[in-house]
Design an enzyme around this catalytic site. Structure first.
Site, PDB file in Angstrom:
ATOM      1  N   GLY B  46      13.095 -18.323 -57.855  1.00  0.00           N
ATOM      2  CA  GLY B  46      12.853 -17.023 -58.455  1.00  0.00           C
ATOM      3  C   GLY B  46      12.147 -17.124 -59.801  1.00  0.00           C
ATOM      4  O   GLY B  46      11.596 -16.155 -60.295  1.00  0.00           O
ATOM      5  N   SER B  85      15.953 -28.164 -61.496  1.00  0.00           N
ATOM      6  CA  SER B  85      16.967 -28.213 -62.553  1.00  0.00           C
ATOM      7  C   SER B  85      16.347 -28.962 -63.714  1.00  0.00           C
ATOM      8  O   SER B  85      15.228 -29.453 -63.606  1.00  0.00           O
ATOM      9  CB  SER B  85      18.229 -28.926 -62.059  1.00  0.00           C
ATOM     10  OG  SER B  85      18.008 -30.317 -61.973  1.00  0.00           O
ATOM     11  N   ALA B  86      17.082 -29.035 -64.817  1.00  0.00           N
ATOM     12  CA  ALA B  86      16.623 -29.809 -65.973  1.00  0.00           C
ATOM     13  C   ALA B  86      15.281 -29.311 -66.515  1.00  0.00           C
ATOM     14  O   ALA B  86      14.570 -30.065 -67.174  1.00  0.00           O
ATOM     15  CB  ALA B  86      16.564 -31.313 -65.646  1.00  0.00           C
ATOM     16  N   LYS B 283       5.299 -27.837 -71.124  1.00  0.00           N
ATOM     17  CA  LYS B 283       6.636 -28.444 -71.138  1.00  0.00           C
ATOM     18  C   LYS B 283       7.500 -27.696 -70.129  1.00  0.00           C
ATOM     19  O   LYS B 283       7.097 -27.510 -68.992  1.00  0.00           O
ATOM     20  CB  LYS B 283       7.231 -28.350 -72.540  1.00  0.00           C
ATOM     21  CG  LYS B 283       6.453 -29.094 -73.626  1.00  0.00           C
ATOM     22  CD  LYS B 283       7.117 -28.906 -74.989  1.00  0.00           C
ATOM     23  CE  LYS B 283       6.422 -29.737 -76.064  1.00  0.00           C
ATOM     24  NZ  LYS B 283       7.035 -29.517 -77.397  1.00  0.00           N
ATOM     25  N   GLY B 284       8.684 -27.238 -70.535  1.00  0.00           N
ATOM     26  CA  GLY B 284       9.568 -26.471 -69.652  1.00  0.00           C
ATOM     27  C   GLY B 284      10.322 -25.460 -70.486  1.00  0.00           C
ATOM     28  O   GLY B 284      10.526 -25.668 -71.686  1.00  0.00           O
ATOM     29  N   GLU B 287      15.780 -23.735 -69.146  1.00  0.00           N
ATOM     30  CA  GLU B 287      17.062 -23.801 -69.842  1.00  0.00           C
ATOM     31  C   GLU B 287      16.951 -23.488 -71.326  1.00  0.00           C
ATOM     32  O   GLU B 287      17.814 -22.789 -71.877  1.00  0.00           O
ATOM     33  CB  GLU B 287      17.709 -25.164 -69.601  1.00  0.00           C
ATOM     34  CG  GLU B 287      18.175 -25.297 -68.157  1.00  0.00           C
ATOM     35  CD  GLU B 287      18.265 -26.732 -67.705  1.00  0.00           C
ATOM     36  OE1 GLU B 287      17.216 -27.405 -67.662  1.00  0.00           O
ATOM     37  OE2 GLU B 287      19.378 -27.184 -67.399  1.00  0.00           O
TER      38      GLU B 287
END
Lengths: 423, 334
Positions: B46, B85-86, B283-284, B287
């Protein structure tokens, strides 16, 4: 020269947007196949026990029931787990938490499957359950797995923390506690499995279909290429759909019935069984010079991973290496211990322990700022990681450290908004 | 009485698994009509990774976003994607996608160079055209190029995988390089605390995130907004109540999470530090979006009522108890 980008950086419309906003998206629970059966799981209602006997004869005899399976029907490995394979797919002997799977049923209707569950007789002997960290680490406490209830103890050592504290003019010390949290993803776990031409196919709501493939293959003692794992559109996960949910149970039932088997968790079942955020207790001592230079940090962390490890070991490591926050602290010492208990399983949850430690490093900064009578933003800026800075694992950072820009942009936005309010 | 407070907090977040290998892969094929099939292991839950991968592939190959069809997370079709994840997929599957496209492009460039009679190094792939960067008139449309590929019996296939450059942490001291890149963020919030009811209301959030490069800025902003909602729950609302191993609140009627009505004004700010190792510098943010708002709320509550809470969530009961305690201290009773 930087290349001019024509697609990256553009606000294109998400690939799945149209189907979702028009309600056409097919989720796992929407799947329907000819001859499809409904699967259901008998779960333990006690947190710690040893199973003496499982009698499935009445359930098998119920009209519309096509399969009732227990641990002895598993052809391969009866254990799953992202890092450690410590969770049984179906409990063979030891119940370690409320919600452990004991038997599975496939029936022609959902109602029949539920009724069949109520006809399964489980005889068990309860043993002392462990619900607290302190009880878990006592020598005379029963072992939930193997020979110790300690999942892991880890140590981070950087610089000389004792010497660091000697150079400090102020030291603050606090204990922080966070709670167990539930992901509450909007779509409960669901999936459908088929077995055709020697191949198992699983369609499911998941964050890692390739991991699911490996776990199902090991359970079946199949080569991995005889299991196809397809992720269906997934209605959120936040870490809670990384563990195996319905995949192994649905696959085992499909294999035994040769029919498609669908399994959809109810909200309550989902919230009871899926992993949770690790509740953590973190004690921290942080010291700085009177000029506001951080010199030392000493931390102990305790966490409860519940009945199974899940992503627990990754949460410990990540929490520890992020514990200083984005600040340069030359002397750091961290000790962390996570234990097994008979509480609900804790695992991955958006942030993997970093939200917990962020509370600590930001709380300590505020406390130090107060002690030093200094503005907390100024204190942060003195100690901020910068390109080339060294982290508490001894890593030298590269050029891409944009935190100072983040802070200045936040402050200027604040100023802009205050200006508007003043008008 | 309503008391207002402001609080700020920062965070950092290593992208990918901590000090462990965690590769992801991608396959790509450019078809004869210059449309593209991209097969990635990465599961979109999502957050929009499928969209991100299509943008990266389109950019690298020089086609339009609409030209790229993505098949994701099907173990019979796509290579290993690792976990979603992460905060790792934009960085890791994104790099895998870019590498797969580079491999396909190599074949395309060989043929284009032959047709256009220029060296491969001078070729640019952009807007469905392949041209000589020193002579813009010397060009081929993608379809023309695919026709030339067909004549030569060549296929434009690519595969790629990426595993972040990290080291294992030392088992005794945990020293090493656990992540190749780190995301950063700073968040400032404004809260209002009702000293009669103990209720904390989140009024305003300013959240700046260093995401390296935003592949899709609107999706980054959506992540920040979603993270603010979830972080609000963490700080002032959510707690699983467990008694004798049993969860007593496994349903939405008893486990309250923030809803649309609880959302404050949010001002997301995207900071681009250009990560050398990331695809186009990305990057990300998955989280990081959640994290800084949690301590920022705690700090804002302290600013409002002078109490720093060390245990979360901060419930109205906690607020009232602490205010009562403060009052007693003030009156010299305790």
């Amino acid at each position: 020269m930087e290349k001019k980008l024509s697609v990256v950086g553009k606000n294109v419309i998400k690939k799945d947007a149209f189907e979702k906003v028009t309600g056409k998206t097919v989720f796992s629970a929407d799947l329907d196949m000819e001859d499809m059966l409904y699967g259901a799981v008998l779960r333990s209602t006690v947190p710690a026990a040893v199973i003496k006997n499982i009698d499935t004869s009445k359930a098998r005899a119920l009209e519309g029931v096509e399969s009732v399976l227990t641990a002895k029907n598993i052809p391969g490995r009866n254990a799953v787990g992202i890092i450690l394979k410590d969770e049984p797919i179906l409990v063979e002997d030891k119940i370690r938490r409320i919600g452990d799977a004991i038997a599975i049923v496939a029936a022609k209707t959902e109602e029949t499957a539920q009724e069949a569950l109520s006809l399964i007789d489980v005889t068990y002997e309860e043993i002392e359950p462990i619900f607290t960290f302190d009880r878990a680490i006592q020598e005379d406490s029963p072992n939930i797995h193997g020979i110790t209830n300690v999942l892991q103890t880890k140590h981070l050592r950087h610089g000389d923390v004792r010497a660091g504290f000697e150079k400090c003019d102020v030291i603050v010390e606090h204990t922080y506690k966070t709670s167990m949290l539930s992901h509450m993803f909007i779509e409960p776990e669901a999936g459908l499995a088929t077995y055709e031409n020697g191949m198992i196919t699983i369609y499911s709501s998941t964050q890692n279909p390739h991991f699911d493939r490996g776990e199902v293959a090991a359970m079946m003692a199949f080569p991995q290429n005889k299991v196809r794992s397809v992720q269906m559109t997934t209605g959120g996960g936040f870490g809670g759909k990384l563990d195996i949910s319905v995949q192994c149970h649905a696959a085992l039932l499909a294999y035994n019935t040769k029919k498609p088997v669908k399994m959809v968790r109810k909200r309550t079942e989902s919230a009871m069984v899926s992993s949770k955020r690790h509740p953590m207790t973190i004690h921290a001592r942080t010291g700085a010079t009177k000029e506001g230079k951080l010199m030392a940090m000493e931390v102990t962390m305790r966490g409860d991973t519940g009945a199974y490890a899940s992503y627990g070991p990754a949460v410990i490591t990540r929490a520890m290496v992020h514990c200083t926050g984005p600040y340069v602290i030359p002397n750091v010492s961290i000790d962390a211990t996570f234990v097994y208990t008979n509480n609900p399983m804790a695992g991955a949850f958006r942030g993997f322990g970093v939200p917990q430690v962020a509370l600590v490093h930001e709380g300590q900064i505020e406390a130090l700022a107060k002690e030093l009578s200094m503005d907390s933003v100024a204190l942060r800026l003195i100690n901020l990681q910068h390109p080339g800075a060294e982290t508490s694992t001894g890593q030298k950072l590269g050029s891409d450290v944009g935190l100072e820009t983040c802070i200045s942009q936040v402050l200027s936005k604040r100023k802009e908004l205050d200006g508007k309010e003043g008008d | 009485m309503i008391r207002q407070g402001k609080g700020i907090a920062c965070m950092w977040y290593g992208v990918g698994n901590t000090g462990l290998p965690n590769p992801a892969g991608a396959f790509v094929e450019v078809l004869s009509d210059a449309s593209v099939n991209l097969m990635v292991g990465c599961a979109d839950i999502g957050q929009g990774s499928t969209t991100v991968m299509a943008q990266i592939a389109a950019e690298e190959l020089g086609v339009r976003y609409e030209d790229v069809n993505v098949t994701s997370a099907d173990s019979a079709v796509t290579p290993e994607g690792g976990a979603t994840s992460a905060s790792r997929q934009t960085f890791i599957s994104g790099n895998a996608t870019k590498k797969a496209c580079q491999m396909a492009k190599q074949t395309l460039a060989e043929v284009a160079a032959e047709v256009l009679q220029v060296s491969r190094e001078r070729l640019k792939f952009e807007n469905r055209q392949i041209y000589d960067m020193d002579n813009l008139e010397c060009k081929l449309s993608y379809r023309e190029l695919m026709g030339e590929m067909a004549k030569r019996g060549r296929l434009a296939l690519g595969q790629g995988y990426y595993n972040p450059n990290t080291t294992m942490l030392d088992p005794d001291t945990m020293q090493g390089s656990p992540f190749e890149i780190y995301s950063y963020a700073a968040t400032m919030v404004t809260v209002e605390v009702n000293t009669d009811t103990g209720r904390i209301e989140l009024k305003e959030v300013i959240s700046a995130h260093d995401v390296g490069r935003a592949i899709n800025k609107r999706m980054v902003e959506a992540q920040i907004e979603g993270g603010c909602a979830m972080g609000q729950g963490f700080a002032i609302l959510e707690k699983v109540i467990v008694e004798n191993g049993k969860i007593l609140n496994p349903q939405f009627s008893k486990y309250l999470i923030p809803t649309a009505l609880d959302m404050p004004d949010i001002y997301p700010i995207v900071v681009e530090s250009n990560a050398q190792a990331g695809p186009f510098g990305a990057k990300g943010v998955g989280e990081p979006a959640l994290i800084p708002i949690i301590p920022a709320i705690v700090n804002a509550v302290e600013d409002a009522i002078g109490v720093h809470f060390y245990e979360l969530p901060i419930t109205p009961t906690d607020v009232i108890r602490e205010l009562y305690h403060q009052q007693k201290l003030y009156e010299g009773i305790e």
